[in-house]
Design a protein around this motif. Structure first.
Motif, PDB file in Angstrom:
ATOM      1  N   ARG A   1      11.722  -5.168   0.106  1.00 48.99           N
ATOM      2  CA  ARG A   1      10.505  -5.296  -0.695  1.00 48.99           C
ATOM      3  C   ARG A   1       9.256  -4.950   0.099  1.00 48.99           C
ATOM      4  O   ARG A   1       8.304  -4.376  -0.444  1.00 48.99           O
ATOM      5  N   LEU A   2       9.231  -5.298   1.376  1.00 48.61           N
ATOM      6  CA  LEU A   2       7.992  -5.224   2.157  1.00 48.61           C
ATOM      7  C   LEU A   2       7.984  -4.121   3.210  1.00 48.61           C
ATOM      8  O   LEU A   2       7.073  -4.071   4.034  1.00 48.61           O
ATOM      9  N   TRP A   3       8.937  -3.189   3.173  1.00 45.71           N
ATOM     10  CA  TRP A   3       9.032  -2.219   4.262  1.00 45.71           C
ATOM     11  C   TRP A   3       7.807  -1.308   4.334  1.00 45.71           C
ATOM     12  O   TRP A   3       7.400  -0.894   5.429  1.00 45.71           O
ATOM     13  N   LEU A   4       7.193  -1.005   3.195  1.00 49.20           N
ATOM     14  CA  LEU A   4       5.980  -0.170   3.228  1.00 49.20           C
ATOM     15  C   LEU A   4       4.835  -0.905   3.929  1.00 49.20           C
ATOM     16  O   LEU A   4       4.060  -0.298   4.681  1.00 49.20           O
ATOM     17  N   MET A   5       4.727  -2.202   3.702  1.00 45.92           N
ATOM     18  CA  MET A   5       3.719  -2.996   4.403  1.00 45.92           C
ATOM     19  C   MET A   5       3.997  -3.007   5.895  1.00 45.92           C
ATOM     20  O   MET A   5       3.075  -2.863   6.714  1.00 45.92           O
ATOM     21  N   MET A   6       5.265  -3.162   6.277  1.00 48.04           N
ATOM     22  CA  MET A   6       5.626  -3.183   7.693  1.00 48.04           C
ATOM     23  C   MET A   6       5.327  -1.841   8.354  1.00 48.04           C
ATOM     24  O   MET A   6       4.838  -1.784   9.492  1.00 48.04           O
ATOM     25  N   ALA A   7       5.595  -0.742   7.639  1.00 50.46           N
ATOM     26  CA  ALA A   7       5.286   0.579   8.183  1.00 50.46           C
ATOM     27  C   ALA A   7       3.787   0.740   8.401  1.00 50.46           C
ATOM     28  O   ALA A   7       3.341   1.310   9.410  1.00 50.46           O
TER      29      ALA A   7
ATOM     30  N   ALA B   1       2.317  -7.603  -9.783  1.00 49.66           N
ATOM     31  CA  ALA B   1       3.488  -6.862  -9.297  1.00 49.66           C
ATOM     32  C   ALA B   1       3.311  -5.360  -9.448  1.00 49.66           C
ATOM     33  O   ALA B   1       3.808  -4.583  -8.626  1.00 49.66           O
ATOM     34  N   ARG B   2       2.572  -4.922 -10.472  1.00 51.38           N
ATOM     35  CA  ARG B   2       2.428  -3.481 -10.707  1.00 51.38           C
ATOM     36  C   ARG B   2       1.578  -2.791  -9.635  1.00 51.38           C
ATOM     37  O   ARG B   2       1.612  -1.562  -9.520  1.00 51.38           O
ATOM     38  N   HIS B   3       0.820  -3.570  -8.876  1.00 54.94           N
ATOM     39  CA  HIS B   3      -0.028  -2.984  -7.831  1.00 54.94           C
ATOM     40  C   HIS B   3       0.595  -3.092  -6.432  1.00 54.94           C
ATOM     41  O   HIS B   3       0.030  -2.570  -5.464  1.00 54.94           O
ATOM     42  N   GLU B   4       1.728  -3.740  -6.352  1.00 55.69           N
ATOM     43  CA  GLU B   4       2.311  -4.019  -5.039  1.00 55.69           C
ATOM     44  C   GLU B   4       2.704  -2.742  -4.295  1.00 55.69           C
ATOM     45  O   GLU B   4       2.599  -2.668  -3.070  1.00 55.69           O
ATOM     46  N   HIS B   5       3.122  -1.703  -5.031  1.00 57.98           N
ATOM     47  CA  HIS B   5       3.632  -0.492  -4.386  1.00 57.98           C
ATOM     48  C   HIS B   5       2.564   0.245  -3.589  1.00 57.98           C
ATOM     49  O   HIS B   5       2.867   0.907  -2.592  1.00 57.98           O
ATOM     50  N   TRP B   6       1.286   0.113  -4.000  1.00 54.98           N
ATOM     51  CA  TRP B   6       0.236   0.779  -3.226  1.00 54.98           C
ATOM     52  C   TRP B   6      -0.558  -0.219  -2.372  1.00 54.98           C
ATOM     53  O   TRP B   6      -1.112   0.155  -1.333  1.00 54.98           O
ATOM     54  N   LEU B   7      -0.609  -1.479  -2.792  1.00 55.98           N
ATOM     55  CA  LEU B   7      -1.324  -2.476  -1.996  1.00 55.98           C
ATOM     56  C   LEU B   7      -0.589  -2.792  -0.687  1.00 55.98           C
ATOM     57  O   LEU B   7      -1.229  -2.989   0.348  1.00 55.98           O
ATOM     58  N   SER B   8       0.744  -2.835  -0.735  1.00 59.97           N
ATOM     59  CA  SER B   8       1.505  -3.221   0.454  1.00 59.97           C
ATOM     60  C   SER B   8       1.224  -2.313   1.658  1.00 59.97           C
ATOM     61  O   SER B   8       0.897  -2.810   2.741  1.00 59.97           O
ATOM     62  N   PRO B   9       1.333  -0.981   1.524  1.00 59.62           N
ATOM     63  CA  PRO B   9       1.022  -0.147   2.698  1.00 59.62           C
ATOM     64  C   PRO B   9      -0.444  -0.218   3.108  1.00 59.62           C
ATOM     65  O   PRO B   9      -0.760  -0.150   4.305  1.00 59.62           O
ATOM     66  N   ALA B  10      -1.355  -0.374   2.131  1.00 60.20           N
ATOM     67  CA  ALA B  10      -2.784  -0.471   2.463  1.00 60.20           C
ATOM     68  C   ALA B  10      -3.081  -1.758   3.230  1.00 60.20           C
ATOM     69  O   ALA B  10      -3.791  -1.743   4.250  1.00 60.20           O
ATOM     70  N   ILE B  11      -2.540  -2.875   2.745  1.00 64.53           N
ATOM     71  CA  ILE B  11      -2.726  -4.156   3.438  1.00 64.53           C
ATOM     72  C   ILE B  11      -2.073  -4.113   4.815  1.00 64.53           C
ATOM     73  O   ILE B  11      -2.616  -4.622   5.812  1.00 64.53           O
ATOM     74  N   GLY B  12      -0.903  -3.488   4.903  1.00 69.44           N
ATOM     75  CA  GLY B  12      -0.228  -3.357   6.181  1.00 69.44           C
ATOM     76  C   GLY B  12      -1.052  -2.574   7.183  1.00 69.44           C
ATOM     77  O   GLY B  12      -1.205  -2.994   8.340  1.00 69.44           O
ATOM     78  N   ALA B  13      -1.604  -1.444   6.755  1.00 60.73           N
ATOM     79  CA  ALA B  13      -2.411  -0.623   7.650  1.00 60.73           C
ATOM     80  C   ALA B  13      -3.663  -1.365   8.101  1.00 60.73           C
ATOM     81  O   ALA B  13      -4.040  -1.310   9.280  1.00 60.73           O
TER      82      ALA B  13
END
Length: 243
Positions: free
Chosen positions: A69-75, A121-133
Motif C-alpha cells: 500500500r505504501l511503497w510509493l510513499m517509501m520511494a 482513499a481516492r487521493h492516496e495514489h498521488w498524495l503518498s509519493p508527494a508526502i514521501g518526497a
C-alpha cells in the motif's frame, strides 16, 4: 561526559518510543542537536533508530500489505532524503540547526493542537509519493523523520496495530535513506558505527521500560508533556541562529 550524555539521551528517547510507538529519532535529534552538529547527531542515531524501528515493524502481521500500500510513499522518502542530505551534511551549516528547530517546533505545535488530517482513499495514489518526497526532504535536511509522514499516516484511518507498523516502516526506510545520504556526502562511514552501536543498548533499555509502563501512564498526559518538551527544544534550536 559525551558518552554519558548520549547514553542518557537514548534511554529517554527509547522510553518515549516504548510508550508512544515513535519519537526516538525526534527526541535524540532534538537533544543532541543542542550539543553537536545535526549531521553528527544523525550519524549516532542511525543504528538505534534502525534496530528499534525494525522491531516495531515486524511486531505485527501486516508488513506485506503495508509495503504494497505504501511503497510509493517509501520511494518518495528515499528520493527526497538522498537529494537533501547535502544540507544536513554540512552544506547548510547553521541553517541545518534552524531547520531542525523549525521541524521540531512545527511537529510539537501540531501535536499540542491535536491537528488531525483526513486522507480520502481516492487521493492516496498521488498524495503518498508527494508526502514521501516532502518527508524525505525534511529528513535529509534535519534528521527528523516525522513531518509530514506521521500526520499523513494518522490520516489514513489505519487500525491501531497497522498504524504502529506503518510508522515503523516509514521510520525504517527513513533511517536507511538517511544513512545512504550521509554516506554519499562523506558525512558517515562504516568506521563511524562505533558510537551509533553503543547507543543501541540504552535505546533498547529505554524502549523496554517504556513498553512495560505504557499501560500505567495516561497517554494524553504523556503526549502533552512530550510535545511541550519538543517545543522547548525546537525554540531553543531556532534561537541559536540569532545568537
Amino acid at each position: 561526559m559525551r558518552v554519558s550524555v548520549v547514553a542518557a539521551t537514548f534511554v529517554v528517547a527509547g522510553f518515549v518510543k516504548g510508550v508512544t510507538g515513535m519519537g526516538l529519532p525526534t527526541v535524540a535529534m532534538g537533544v543532541l542537536g543542542t550539543l553537536m552538529l545535526p549531521a553528527q547527531a544523525a550519524a549516532i542515531l542511525l543504528l538505534p533508530s534502525f534496530v528499534t524501528n525494525v522491531w516495531q515493524l515486524f511486531a505485527g502481521p501486516s508488513v506485506r500489505a503495508l509495503v504494497k500500500r505504501l511503497w510509493l510513499m517509501m520511494a518518495g522518502i528515499v528520493a527526497g532524503t538522498v537529494a537533501a542530505a547535502s544540507f544536513i551534511a554540512g552544506g547548510g551549516g547553521q541553517w541545518a540547526v534552524a531547520g531542525l528547530g523549525a521541524a521540531l517546533t512545527l511537529y510539537a505545535v501540531a501535536g499540542l493542537m491535536a491537528w488531525r488530517l483526513s486522507v480520502p482513499a481516492r487521493h492516496e495514489h498521488w498524495l503518498s509519493p508527494a508526502i514521501g518526497a516532502l518527508t524525505g526532504l525534511v529528513t535529509g535536511g534535519t534528521g527528523v523523520f516525522v513531518v509530514p509522514a506521521v500526520p499523513y499516516l494518522q490520516g489514513l484511518a489505519l487500525k491501531k496495530e497497522d498504524l504502529v507498523q506503518a510508522l515503523g516502516l516509514s521510520f525504517t526506510v527513513s533511517t536507511i535513506a538517511l544513512a545512504i545520504g550521509l554516506a554519499r556526502e562523506h558525512a558517515f562511514a562504516v568506521g563511524d558505527l562505533g558510537e551509533s552501536l553503543f547507543a543501541v543498548v540504552p535505546a533498547l533499555i529505554g524502549m523496554g521500560i517504556g513498553q512495560r509502563v505504557r499501560g500505567s501512564i495516561s497517554p494524553e498526559t504523556f503526549r502533552r508533556w512530550f510535545f511541550i518538551c519538543l517545543l522547548g527544544l525546537g525554540i531553543q534550536l531556532l534561537a541559536r541562529i540569532f545568537v
